[in-house]
Design an enzyme around this catalytic site. Structure first.
Site, PDB file in Angstrom:
ATOM      1  N   HIS A   1     -75.036 -73.827   1.931  1.00 14.87           N
ATOM      2  CA  HIS A   1     -75.929 -73.688   3.097  1.00 14.87           C
ATOM      3  C   HIS A   1     -75.818 -74.924   3.981  1.00 14.87           C
ATOM      4  CE1 HIS A   1     -78.112 -70.085   1.753  1.00 14.87           C
ATOM      5  NE2 HIS A   1     -77.790 -70.533   0.539  1.00 14.87           N
TER       6      HIS A   1
ATOM      7  N   GLU B   1     -76.917 -75.343   6.848  1.00 19.58           N
ATOM      8  CA  GLU B   1     -78.135 -75.514   7.644  1.00 19.58           C
ATOM      9  C   GLU B   1     -79.164 -76.394   6.957  1.00 19.58           C
ATOM     10  OE1 GLU B   1     -78.863 -71.702   5.241  1.00 19.58           O
ATOM     11  OE2 GLU B   1     -77.165 -72.774   6.079  1.00 19.58           O
TER      12      GLU B   1
ATOM     13  N   CYS C   1     -73.454 -67.801   1.965  1.00 19.97           N
ATOM     14  CA  CYS C   1     -73.977 -67.451   0.646  1.00 19.97           C
ATOM     15  C   CYS C   1     -73.915 -65.933   0.418  1.00 19.97           C
ATOM     16  CB  CYS C   1     -75.376 -68.026   0.455  1.00 19.97           C
ATOM     17  SG  CYS C   1     -75.902 -68.083  -1.276  1.00 19.97           S
TER      18      CYS C   1
END
Length: 175
Positions: free
Chosen positions: A170, A172, A82
């Site tokens: 993202h 994660e 990002c």
């Protein structure tokens, strides 16, 4: 030598989650503020790779964190997530602008170059998590776009001749 990943924190709400995901892969990682690379004792060769986190900042702000990444690039594998992707784009001559509409939440990859090292095993329509108000409009010539969503043409890209990858989403965050 133990494999160690360095996560440079730009203030992201997801930095601890990045570390957790790395550790779930049985890889040791350390989180340091982005200013860590400016310290005399910093040596990229002490790490197996570096992840640049997201941030509440925009790379377009004058006060945005912009450390010297030359101590990392071409020394160890580098992943910008990002804000990290936007920062690497901007310092390399690409263009980052405010999105016409921010993208938050689920998105699906409608283009994936599965022959790219980072995207091996990732299928079309894979769901990803977006959280950004800026978008990458133009990438430098040495960049290859390797993933897109309907709204974000540059969702994933790599630098030809480097072990450098950038993703706008993202990974994660699980949905």
């Amino acid at each position: 030598m133990q494999e160690t990943i360095l996560i440079l924190d730009f203030g992201s709400q997801y930095t601890q989650l990045i570390a957790r995901r790395v550790r779930e892969l049985n890889v040791y990682c350390e989180i340091h503020p982005y200013t860590f690379v400016n310290k005399k004792e910093f040596d990229a060769n002490n790490y197996s790779g570096v992840i640049l986190s997201g941030s509440p900042f925009s790379v377009r702000q004058k006060t945005a964190p912009k450390p010297d990444l030359n101590k990392i690039r071409n020394k160890v594998p580098l992943l910008g997530v990002c804000y990290g992707a936007q920062l690497l784009t901007q310092v390399s001559g690409g263009e980052v602008q405010q999105s016409k509409h921010g993208e938050y939440g689920r998105a699906n990859l409608n283009f994936v170059n599965s022959s790219n090292t980072l995207f091996k095993g990732i299928s079309m329509n894979s769901q990803v998590w977006m959280s950004h108000a800026d978008t990458i409009l133009k990438v430098p010539e040495t960049y290859e776009i390797v993933a897109s969503t309907e709204d974000v043409k540059v969702a994933g890209f790599c630098v030809q001749g480097e072990c450098t990858f950038r993703i706008q989403f993202h990974p994660e965050v699980y949905h």
